[in-house]
Design a protein around this motif. Sequence first.
Motif, PDB file in Angstrom:
ATOM      1  N   LYS A   9     -10.998   0.594 -12.416  1.00  0.00           N
ATOM      2  CA  LYS A   9     -12.335   0.328 -12.959  1.00  0.00           C
ATOM      3  C   LYS A   9     -13.275  -0.265 -11.909  1.00  0.00           C
ATOM      4  CE  LYS A   9     -10.601  -0.563 -17.585  1.00  0.00           C
ATOM      5  NZ  LYS A   9     -10.374  -1.600 -18.611  1.00  0.00           N
ATOM      6  N   HIS A  10     -12.705  -0.692 -10.792  1.00  0.00           N
ATOM      7  CA  HIS A  10     -13.486  -1.342  -9.731  1.00  0.00           C
ATOM      8  C   HIS A  10     -13.149  -0.689  -8.388  1.00  0.00           C
ATOM      9  CE1 HIS A  10     -14.626  -4.345 -12.659  1.00  0.00           C
ATOM     10  NE2 HIS A  10     -13.365  -4.344 -13.049  1.00  0.00           N
ATOM     11  N   PRO A  11     -13.574   0.562  -8.201  1.00  0.00           N
ATOM     12  CA  PRO A  11     -13.123   1.342  -7.040  1.00  0.00           C
ATOM     13  C   PRO A  11     -13.564   0.814  -5.682  1.00  0.00           C
ATOM     14  CG  PRO A  11     -14.824   2.522  -8.251  1.00  0.00           C
ATOM     15  CD  PRO A  11     -14.457   1.321  -9.071  1.00  0.00           C
ATOM     16  N   PHE A  12     -14.563  -0.072  -5.626  1.00  0.00           N
ATOM     17  CA  PHE A  12     -15.059  -0.550  -4.334  1.00  0.00           C
ATOM     18  C   PHE A  12     -14.796  -2.026  -4.093  1.00  0.00           C
ATOM     19  CE2 PHE A  12     -17.562   3.182  -5.396  1.00  0.00           C
ATOM     20  CZ  PHE A  12     -17.347   3.951  -4.256  1.00  0.00           C
ATOM     21  N   THR A  13     -14.076  -2.669  -4.994  1.00  0.00           N
ATOM     22  CA  THR A  13     -13.826  -4.105  -4.873  1.00  0.00           C
ATOM     23  C   THR A  13     -12.742  -4.370  -3.836  1.00  0.00           C
ATOM     24  OG1 THR A  13     -14.463  -4.469  -7.158  1.00  0.00           O
ATOM     25  CG2 THR A  13     -13.132  -6.177  -6.131  1.00  0.00           C
ATOM     26  N   ASP A  14     -13.002  -5.376  -3.010  1.00  0.00           N
ATOM     27  CA  ASP A  14     -12.017  -5.846  -2.037  1.00  0.00           C
ATOM     28  C   ASP A  14     -11.257  -6.994  -2.703  1.00  0.00           C
ATOM     29  OD1 ASP A  14     -10.556  -6.967   0.011  1.00  0.00           O
ATOM     30  OD2 ASP A  14     -12.264  -7.237   1.358  1.00  0.00           O
ATOM     31  N   PHE A  15      -9.988  -6.795  -2.937  1.00  0.00           N
ATOM     32  CA  PHE A  15      -9.172  -7.797  -3.619  1.00  0.00           C
ATOM     33  C   PHE A  15      -8.433  -8.705  -2.640  1.00  0.00           C
ATOM     34  CE2 PHE A  15      -9.610  -4.301  -6.664  1.00  0.00           C
ATOM     35  CZ  PHE A  15     -10.057  -4.992  -7.774  1.00  0.00           C
ATOM     36  N   GLY A  16      -8.845  -8.709  -1.380  1.00  0.00           N
ATOM     37  CA  GLY A  16      -8.186  -9.504  -0.355  1.00  0.00           C
ATOM     38  C   GLY A  16      -7.390  -8.588   0.557  1.00  0.00           C
ATOM     39  N   MET A  17      -7.054  -9.067   1.716  1.00  0.00           N
ATOM     40  CA  MET A  17      -6.334  -8.224   2.670  1.00  0.00           C
ATOM     41  C   MET A  17      -5.020  -8.854   3.081  1.00  0.00           C
ATOM     42  SD  MET A  17      -7.625  -5.380   3.232  1.00  0.00           S
ATOM     43  CE  MET A  17      -9.069  -4.508   2.681  1.00  0.00           C
ATOM     44  N   PRO A  18      -3.924  -8.646   2.453  1.00  0.00           N
ATOM     45  CA  PRO A  18      -3.795  -7.822   1.276  1.00  0.00           C
ATOM     46  C   PRO A  18      -4.082  -8.563  -0.018  1.00  0.00           C
ATOM     47  CG  PRO A  18      -1.625  -8.391   2.049  1.00  0.00           C
ATOM     48  CD  PRO A  18      -2.608  -8.988   3.019  1.00  0.00           C
ATOM     49  N   GLY A  19      -3.972  -9.868  -0.034  1.00  0.00           N
ATOM     50  CA  GLY A  19      -4.290 -10.622  -1.250  1.00  0.00           C
ATOM     51  C   GLY A  19      -3.096 -10.793  -2.173  1.00  0.00           C
ATOM     52  N   GLU A  20      -3.215 -11.779  -3.033  1.00  0.00           N
ATOM     53  CA  GLU A  20      -2.121 -12.105  -3.959  1.00  0.00           C
ATOM     54  C   GLU A  20      -1.813 -10.972  -4.924  1.00  0.00           C
ATOM     55  OE1 GLU A  20      -0.007 -14.741  -4.003  1.00  0.00           O
ATOM     56  OE2 GLU A  20      -0.983 -15.147  -2.101  1.00  0.00           O
ATOM     57  N   ILE A  21      -2.833 -10.228  -5.292  1.00  0.00           N
ATOM     58  CA  ILE A  21      -2.627  -9.149  -6.255  1.00  0.00           C
ATOM     59  C   ILE A  21      -1.671  -8.089  -5.686  1.00  0.00           C
ATOM     60  CG2 ILE A  21      -4.654  -7.753  -5.628  1.00  0.00           C
ATOM     61  CD1 ILE A  21      -5.131  -7.446  -8.705  1.00  0.00           C
ATOM     62  N   VAL A  22      -1.817  -7.787  -4.391  1.00  0.00           N
ATOM     63  CA  VAL A  22      -0.915  -6.818  -3.751  1.00  0.00           C
ATOM     64  C   VAL A  22       0.469  -7.422  -3.572  1.00  0.00           C
ATOM     65  CG1 VAL A  22      -0.449  -5.527  -1.623  1.00  0.00           C
ATOM     66  CG2 VAL A  22      -2.730  -5.523  -2.600  1.00  0.00           C
ATOM     67  N   HIS A  23       0.523  -8.652  -3.123  1.00  0.00           N
ATOM     68  CA  HIS A  23       1.827  -9.304  -2.961  1.00  0.00           C
ATOM     69  C   HIS A  23       2.583  -9.323  -4.287  1.00  0.00           C
ATOM     70  CE1 HIS A  23       1.465 -10.490   1.200  1.00  0.00           C
ATOM     71  NE2 HIS A  23       0.242 -10.937   0.954  1.00  0.00           N
ATOM     72  N   TYR A  24       1.862  -9.587  -5.364  1.00  0.00           N
ATOM     73  CA  TYR A  24       2.505  -9.595  -6.677  1.00  0.00           C
ATOM     74  C   TYR A  24       3.076  -8.215  -6.998  1.00  0.00           C
ATOM     75  CZ  TYR A  24       3.227  -9.632 -11.672  1.00  0.00           C
ATOM     76  OH  TYR A  24       3.806  -9.500 -12.910  1.00  0.00           O
TER      77      TYR A  24
END
Length: 181
Positions: free
Chosen positions: A92-107
């Motif tokens: 739903k948020h195709p251009f949002t940067d969620f961190g590099m890589p960020g907790e969401i990716v680590h999770y």
Amino acid sequence: IRIILKNQMMKEMYTGLQRTLKNFGRCSKTIEIKRKGKLDKMHVEMENIIKKLERYIEDDEVTYEFDDAIEELEQLDLGLSSVESLLGFMEKHPFTDFGMPGEIVHYMEQFYRHGYEELLMKSIERRPTIYTLFMMNRLINGGGDREFYMALLKKVTERTDIEKEIRDVAQEYIDFQNEDE
């Protein structure tokens, strides 16, 4: 007399079996209701996390606030089902940067080789985003199924139903991966 006794025994066995099945039916319904209740509760908790993430995006508080939400998600111990919800949120948020890589990716990467890759690929097939392409590039760098992932990147570059910026990012990852060859 034997026939009567045999019929009587069969009748009693049949009645006993009916009672057992009836009790089992009640028991299995109870288990199903309890399991459904747990799943409903998990679903509601995941929806609450997604709502928080949505609010954070609206407030431009992605990085720090997301970390708190992901910590909360870890406490819920929802497993792989949470990954699918998070990927749907990212779509739903195709251009949002969620961190590099960020907790969401680590999770999500904690489910690597436990279904994460398949869910990520399905997400990219549905609605690629800049961030999910970044995540796939991490899979390629980590020694994943390079040919499959590269073919999927190529498909993304050929799609006309998505934004040019996303197609361009897919091409950049293709070029980056081909530099090493």
